[in-house]
Design an enzyme around this catalytic site. Structure first.
Site, mmCIF file in Angstrom:
data_model
loop_
_atom_site.group_PDB
_atom_site.id
_atom_site.type_symbol
_atom_site.label_atom_id
_atom_site.label_comp_id
_atom_site.label_asym_id
_atom_site.label_seq_id
_atom_site.Cartn_x
_atom_site.Cartn_y
_atom_site.Cartn_z
ATOM 1 N N LYS A 32 0.833 -1.210 0.000
ATOM 2 C CA LYS A 32 0.000 0.000 0.000
ATOM 3 C C LYS A 32 0.865 1.256 0.000
ATOM 4 C CE LYS A 32 -2.453 1.619 3.654
ATOM 5 N NZ LYS A 32 -2.291 3.088 3.657
ATOM 6 N N ASP A 61 -3.558 4.406 -1.732
ATOM 7 C CA ASP A 61 -4.462 4.859 -0.663
ATOM 8 C C ASP A 61 -4.457 6.382 -0.602
ATOM 9 O OD1 ASP A 61 -6.118 4.857 1.540
ATOM 10 O OD2 ASP A 61 -4.562 4.259 2.961
ATOM 11 N N LYS A 63 -7.326 8.250 -0.557
ATOM 12 C CA LYS A 63 -8.531 8.705 0.167
ATOM 13 C C LYS A 63 -9.102 9.979 -0.439
ATOM 14 C CE LYS A 63 -7.411 6.590 4.629
ATOM 15 N NZ LYS A 63 -6.006 6.201 4.447
ATOM 16 N N ASP A 66 -13.741 14.926 -2.743
ATOM 17 C CA ASP A 66 -13.915 16.247 -3.351
ATOM 18 C C ASP A 66 -15.197 16.188 -4.176
ATOM 19 O OD1 ASP A 66 -13.333 18.843 -4.532
ATOM 20 O OD2 ASP A 66 -11.222 18.475 -4.086
ATOM 21 N N THR A 116 -10.273 4.311 11.112
ATOM 22 C CA THR A 116 -10.106 3.451 12.298
ATOM 23 C C THR A 116 -9.451 4.193 13.456
ATOM 24 O OG1 THR A 116 -8.206 2.608 11.068
ATOM 25 C CG2 THR A 116 -10.104 1.176 11.230
ATOM 26 N N ARG A 208 2.876 -0.087 10.841
ATOM 27 C CA ARG A 208 3.951 -0.024 11.825
ATOM 28 C C ARG A 208 4.291 -1.324 12.534
ATOM 29 N NH1 ARG A 208 1.176 5.284 14.063
ATOM 30 N NH2 ARG A 208 -0.531 4.089 13.154
#
Ligand code: C5P
Length: 231
Positions: A32, A61, A63, A66, A116, A208
């Site tokens: 990703k 990704d 996101k 608009d 999340t 992470r």
């Protein structure tokens, strides 16, 4: 077989990203590229990641959120990168999601329901009253109705979303923590990878816990092994 994990390549420079991609590529299905990397390195990051891990699917990704015309243009601007997944915010509405779907028919337009990192208090503060699950279900149904073929939700909501959208839609869950007792960083609605898969997730986004490990390759390999044992 590689594990149903999308490793979030959120890192400080392209050399680091490419190093992570080649280290984890043999163990996971998907890589990703998100805002931190894309806004700094652009399409070059996507090309470099693909070269480092040619067997992995590419998840862009961005996101997008608009007006429909601008999102359609944004989607067309990344068409040459042929991402397997491209994210938009479901809260942008049906017309916006449809605009992305129409602009990029070969890509799985992936709708992010509720981040999340948002707790119920955070949601309340932005005017989304009631349990997160209600907003997530509503946004998932709206997005799929508008042509989205994948949904991002927290592992805590994935079973309810599966019920809402049926089996043909790819359910993707960030907020996955192999060891929840070590803390969730800035993630609020978290679960273990085994739980997320058992509840119906198709792809786990993990950053992470892998990329901050002392040995990134070993962390990905161990997690892939752990998941194959549990299935
Ligand atoms: O490091 P960590 O495992 O928290 O990374 C999670 C990744 O998933 C980040 O790249 C973040 O942008 C992304 N993401 C998320 N929540 C969403 C959608 C994407 O955390 N709803």
């Amino acid at each position: 077989m590689s594990a149903p994990i999308a490793v979030a390549l959120d890192g400080p420079d392209l050399v680091t990203i490419v190093g992570w991609a080649s280290a984890v590529g043999p163990h996971v299905s998907t890589l990703k590229v998100g805002l931190e990397t894309y806004l700094r390195d652009g399409g070059a990051a996507v090309h470099a990641v693909r070269q480092a891990a040619p067997d992995c699917a590419l998840f862009l990704d961005l996101k997008l959120h608009d007006i429909p015309n601008t999102v359609a243009g944004g989607a067309r601007s990344v068409a040459h990168l042929a991402p397997d997944y491209l994210t938009v915010h479901a809260s942008g509405g049906a017309a916006m999601i449809r605009a992305a779907v129409d602009a990029l028919p070969e890509t799985r337009i992936t709708a992010v329901t509720v981040l999340t990192s948002m707790s119920e208090n955070d949601l309340d503060a932005v005017g989304l009253r009631g349990p997160a699950i209600d907003a997530v279900r509503r946004l998932a149904a709206l997005a799929v109705g508008a042509g989205a073929r994948a949904i991002v939700c927290s592992p805590q909501e994935v079973a309810a979303v599966r019920q809402e959208v049926g089996s043909g839609v790819v359910l993707i869950t960030p907020g996955v923590r192999p060891d929840p007792s070590s803390g969730g960083d800035d993630q609020a609605r978290v679960a273990t990878p085994e739980q997320a898969l058992a509840d119906g997730a198709d792809l786990l986004v993990i950053g992470r816990p892998i990329t901050a490990a002392a040995d990134v390759e070993q962390a990905a390999r161990a997690l892939a092994h752990r998941l194959s044992e549990s299935r």
